[in-house]
Design an enzyme around this catalytic site. Sequence first.
Site, PDB file in Angstrom:
ATOM      1  N   LYS A  59       0.796  -1.535  -0.975  1.00 19.93           N
ATOM      2  CA  LYS A  59      -0.191  -0.214   0.313  1.00 19.93           C
ATOM      3  C   LYS A  59       0.438   1.013  -0.491  1.00 19.93           C
ATOM      4  CE  LYS A  59      -3.827  -1.687   2.098  1.00 19.93           C
ATOM      5  NZ  LYS A  59      -4.191  -2.941   3.720  1.00 19.93           N
ATOM      6  N   GLN A 103      -5.161  -1.954   9.383  1.00 15.28           N
ATOM      7  CA  GLN A 103      -4.348  -2.826   9.014  1.00 15.28           C
ATOM      8  C   GLN A 103      -5.023  -3.754  10.019  1.00 15.28           C
ATOM      9  OE1 GLN A 103      -2.965  -3.663   6.210  1.00 15.28           O
ATOM     10  NE2 GLN A 103      -3.963  -5.393   6.525  1.00 15.28           N
ATOM     11  N   ASP A 129     -11.123   3.186   4.109  1.00 12.93           N
ATOM     12  CA  ASP A 129     -11.385   1.578   3.752  1.00 12.93           C
ATOM     13  C   ASP A 129     -13.425   1.360   4.271  1.00 12.93           C
ATOM     14  OD1 ASP A 129      -9.424  -0.286   3.350  1.00 12.93           O
ATOM     15  OD2 ASP A 129      -9.091   0.097   5.789  1.00 12.93           O
TER      16      ASP A 129
END
Length: 314
Positions: A59, A103, A129
């Site tokens: 990422k 994460q 997200d």
Amino acid sequence: MTVEPATARRLDGAAAAADIRARIRPRVEAFTARAGRAPKLGILLAGNDPGSEIYVRNKMKNSAELGMDSDLRRLTESASLADALAIVREFNDSDAHDGILVQSPLPAGMGSDAEQQVFDAIAPGKDVDGFNPANVGRLVQKRPALAPCTPSGIMDLLDREKIAISGARAVVIGRSDIVGKPMAMLLLHRNATVTICHSRTVNLPAVAASADILVAAIGRAAFVTRDFVKPGATVIDVGMNRLDDREQVEALFGAGSRKLAAFDKRGSVVTGDVHPEVTSVAGALTPVPGGVGPLTIAMLLANTVRAAEDRLAG
Ligand code: NAP
């Protein structure tokens, strides 16, 4: 005359992801010129999960390639939920951070509802997200929202590949908050007739075989066999399953296969939820790897740029 078995069209997620990045790049440049800084993603990585290390590294690499900034904060395996929440609050309050990524998985010691609490704490406007309840609610109501990256990427791929969605029968196997449920919602908003399946679904293969678009988000290697698939259907394989048993790899892919050669080189391979035999039934199919995975990261960057633009616009 010998008739070759049909082979599904390969839906190239890496190419689709490159298209998404190409669309983002000028927006990153425009934002940077206007704001005097690049869009920035704050990342919290807690614990020692080796998979998470790789995901976060990818990422960060992908965002740097587009001229975006990222700010990685690490916590040890023994860190507390309060430590994680403190970092999220700092990102929330910061003017320089446009998106926040926590994460998964968080260390088990943080408690069974730690992820829920952390996602609840992320400012909705920075929730790239799309896991915060405010964004989930907005998605359900079909209002503009930061939507979860994997299903958003799949929608982009279906459009790029000109797969008809309106009026199609779609079956999503899996009902997780990060893939199955938002996937179903996005398909519904585009006028597909959607069925969500799970571990208690009765007669799953027959239900799945009614689908024009079948999305498998289960987490079980090669679970979706040919009897789950209507001939000509589009099959999206979200699963990422690591196989470390050579016999299983050989049984699935065959003795001379590239997967087995890769296994012999590396000692494991990643495969999806869809059995390789499905390629002779489906009309179109995403590979694993190289299908949904690259789309997820591209969509994370797209959401970060969007969050940055929205903040700049006030
Ligand atoms: P998850 O939270 O574990 O959910 C799995 C879903 O599959 C659950 O709804 C479960 O049903 C269902 N399921 C399990 N066994 C089943 C069975 N025998 N029959 C029918 N349904 C069954 O998983 P997830 O987070 O959605 O992820 C799914 C897969 O996608 C994993 O392999 C994950 O690694 C992968 N993934 C890939 C990406 C990517 O970027 N490529 C992104 C996210 C996830 P119940 O609800 O009834 O238990």
